[in-house]
Enzyme design. Structure first.
Site, mmCIF file in Angstrom:
data_model
loop_
_atom_site.group_PDB
_atom_site.id
_atom_site.type_symbol
_atom_site.label_atom_id
_atom_site.label_comp_id
_atom_site.label_asym_id
_atom_site.label_seq_id
_atom_site.Cartn_x
_atom_site.Cartn_y
_atom_site.Cartn_z
ATOM 1 N N GLY A 17 1.023 -0.991 0.208
ATOM 2 C CA GLY A 17 0.015 -0.131 0.499
ATOM 3 C C GLY A 17 0.567 1.102 0.125
ATOM 4 N N VAL A 24 3.426 1.227 3.465
ATOM 5 C CA VAL A 24 2.789 -0.159 4.396
ATOM 6 C C VAL A 24 3.347 -1.717 2.711
ATOM 7 C CG1 VAL A 24 1.328 -1.067 4.773
ATOM 8 C CG2 VAL A 24 0.879 0.830 4.701
ATOM 9 N N ASP A 142 -11.386 8.117 8.884
ATOM 10 C CA ASP A 142 -11.259 7.717 7.134
ATOM 11 C C ASP A 142 -11.674 6.180 7.351
ATOM 12 O OD1 ASP A 142 -10.659 8.518 4.685
ATOM 13 O OD2 ASP A 142 -8.646 7.598 5.637
HETATM 14 P P1 ADP Z 1 -3.119 4.204 4.379
HETATM 15 O O1 ADP Z 1 -2.465 5.217 5.696
HETATM 16 O O2 ADP Z 1 -2.001 4.426 3.298
HETATM 17 O O3 ADP Z 1 -4.399 4.571 3.766
HETATM 18 P P2 ADP Z 1 -2.869 2.490 5.786
HETATM 19 O O4 ADP Z 1 -3.035 1.400 6.989
HETATM 20 O O5 ADP Z 1 -4.621 2.014 5.520
HETATM 21 O O6 ADP Z 1 -2.390 3.386 5.287
HETATM 22 O O7 ADP Z 1 -2.562 0.783 4.646
HETATM 23 C C1 ADP Z 1 -2.665 1.089 3.565
HETATM 24 C C2 ADP Z 1 -3.576 -0.362 2.673
HETATM 25 O O8 ADP Z 1 -2.229 -1.360 2.900
HETATM 26 C C3 ADP Z 1 -4.190 -0.601 3.482
HETATM 27 O O9 ADP Z 1 -5.505 0.250 2.157
HETATM 28 C C4 ADP Z 1 -4.087 -2.308 3.007
HETATM 29 O O10 ADP Z 1 -5.217 -2.343 1.470
HETATM 30 C C5 ADP Z 1 -3.382 -2.254 3.728
HETATM 31 N N1 ADP Z 1 -3.340 -3.060 4.463
HETATM 32 C C6 ADP Z 1 -2.970 -2.330 5.751
HETATM 33 N N2 ADP Z 1 -3.053 -2.794 7.201
HETATM 34 C C7 ADP Z 1 -2.350 -3.839 7.363
HETATM 35 C C8 ADP Z 1 -2.067 -5.321 7.546
HETATM 36 N N3 ADP Z 1 -2.422 -5.419 8.683
HETATM 37 N N4 ADP Z 1 -2.251 -6.617 6.808
HETATM 38 C C9 ADP Z 1 -2.369 -6.323 5.250
HETATM 39 N N5 ADP Z 1 -2.883 -5.964 4.228
HETATM 40 C C10 ADP Z 1 -3.147 -4.508 4.802
HETATM 41 MG MG MG Z 2 -6.020 4.003 4.757
#
Ligand code: ADP
Ligand code: MG
Length: 324
Positions: A17, A24, A142
């Site tokens: 991500g 991420v 969000d």
């Molecule tokens: P951002 O602040 O960039 O939106 P997120 O925490 O929402 O960050 O993470 C971005 C993307 O990464 C999420 O939309 C999801 O698809 C993936 N993601 C986030 N956390 C996890 C997790 N713990 N396990 C698997 N995928 C994750």
């Molecule tokens: Mg997010």
């Protein structure tokens, strides 16, 4: 916080991500049998005394919440800091890795879509997680399908909350467009940001689980409000918030659209709950706690109720007290 560099403990596998706030990664946790984790890297502004107090507080709140191990909130295993220089600190949050988010889950759902009983079960879990956050005075702010994780066993886990101050700092630095589709009208009007904003998002997500496409797809704040009013009608002057830049008269009066046409597969109880999520006035919108007792959920089987039942601190201020 652990000062040790995370590079020696986690082996990145893939980037999963990239948002407005950082990247991420999926990685292996080498100290724990190579289990998969999700590493979220965020940059924090460093001040003379080190990390800003607001960041330290937010991370402390995340760690406090983690102590409850709520089944509908993503596990936070660790928080690492790497000091880059005297201007910037890199913060790495280590979460359990979950197979997919709700966006992917809905995309992959075979025709004719997610079974209504599965939607009900997932909504119940989503509200349990949200009620937990709200009872600890955390507003998600969000909530959207990308921030809701779904395990291979169908368990719902809330992600991407609790770092609002870090986020607002990052937002100032990037030009990434944040989706408006799940934003409550009071957020679009910049009038309030209390717990009801999350219940609006829940309503949008509830509808989307049936439709498999978003309910309101606006491309600017005003356009988003217009799309909302096409469905719920233009609110009365009495309901319009005070002291906002946009007057109620900016919108052409129109009647609400019957929800039947938008979500044909939803049963009567579901529609009645949906309309309570989509109340324009946040003080009349249903809370997560109240939604859990809505008749729509009467048929959620007692096993999942028992599984998700959590003791809730009774000394928390109510929504009205928080707003005051
Ligand atoms: P951002 O602040 O960039 O939106 P997120 O925490 O929402 O960050 O993470 C971005 C993307 O990464 C999420 O939309 C999801 O698809 C993936 N993601 C986030 N956390 C996890 C997790 N713990 N396990 C698997 N995928 C994750
Ligand atoms: Mg997010």
């Amino acid at each position: 916080m652990d000062k040790e560099s995370e590079a020696h403990l986690y082996e990145p596998v893939a980037e999963i991500g990239e948002g407005a706030y950082g990247k991420v990664y999926k990685a292996r946790d080498l100290k724990n049998g190579g289990r998969f984790v999700a590493l979220k890297k965020v940059r924090v502004q460093t001040e003379e005394e080190g990390m800003p107090l607001s960041t330290i507080r937010e991370v402390a709140v995340l760690r406090q919440l983690e102590a409850f191990e709520h089944p509908n909130v993503v596990r936070l295993f660790d928080v690492c800091t790497v000091s880059r220089n005297d201007r910037e600190t890199k913060l790495t949050l280590v979460f359990e890795h979950v197979d997919q988010d709700l966006t992917t889950y809905l995309e992959k759902a075979p025709d004719p879509g997610v079974p209504p009983e599965t939607i009900k079960d997932m909504m119940y879990q989503l509200l349990q997680g949200l009620d937990f956050l709200h009872s600890h005075r955390v507003v998600h702010r969000d909530l959207k399908p990308q921030n809701i994780l779904v395990t291979s066993g169908g368990q719902i886990k809330l992600a991407d909350f609790g770092l609002a101050r870090i986020y607002s700092f990052q937002m100032a630095l990037t030009s990434v467009v944040v989706t408006l589709w799940y934003r409550a009208p009071e957020v679009l009007l910049q009038s309030s940001y209390a717990t009801p904003v999350d219940l609006w998002s829940v309503g949008c997500i509830f509808a989307e689980m049936f439709r498999r496409r978003p309910l309101f797809r606006g491309n600017s704040d005003v356009d988003q409000l217009g799309k909302i009013f096409d469905v719920v009608g233009v609110p009365s002057v009495e309901d319009w918030p005070q002291e906002v830049a946009l007057p109620q008269t900016a919108f052409t009066p129109r009647p609400p659209t019957p929800i039947e046409g938008l979500i044909p597969d939803m049963d009567e109880l579901g529609k009645s709950l949906l309309l309570q999520f989509l109340a324009f006035n946040p003080s009349r919108r249903i809370s997560a706690f109240a939604a859990l007792t809505h008749p729509y959920f009467q048929s959620v089987d007692s096993d999942s109720r028992r599984l998700y039942a959590q003791p809730i601190a009774s000394n928390m201020p109510t929504m009205e007290e928080q707003a005051a």
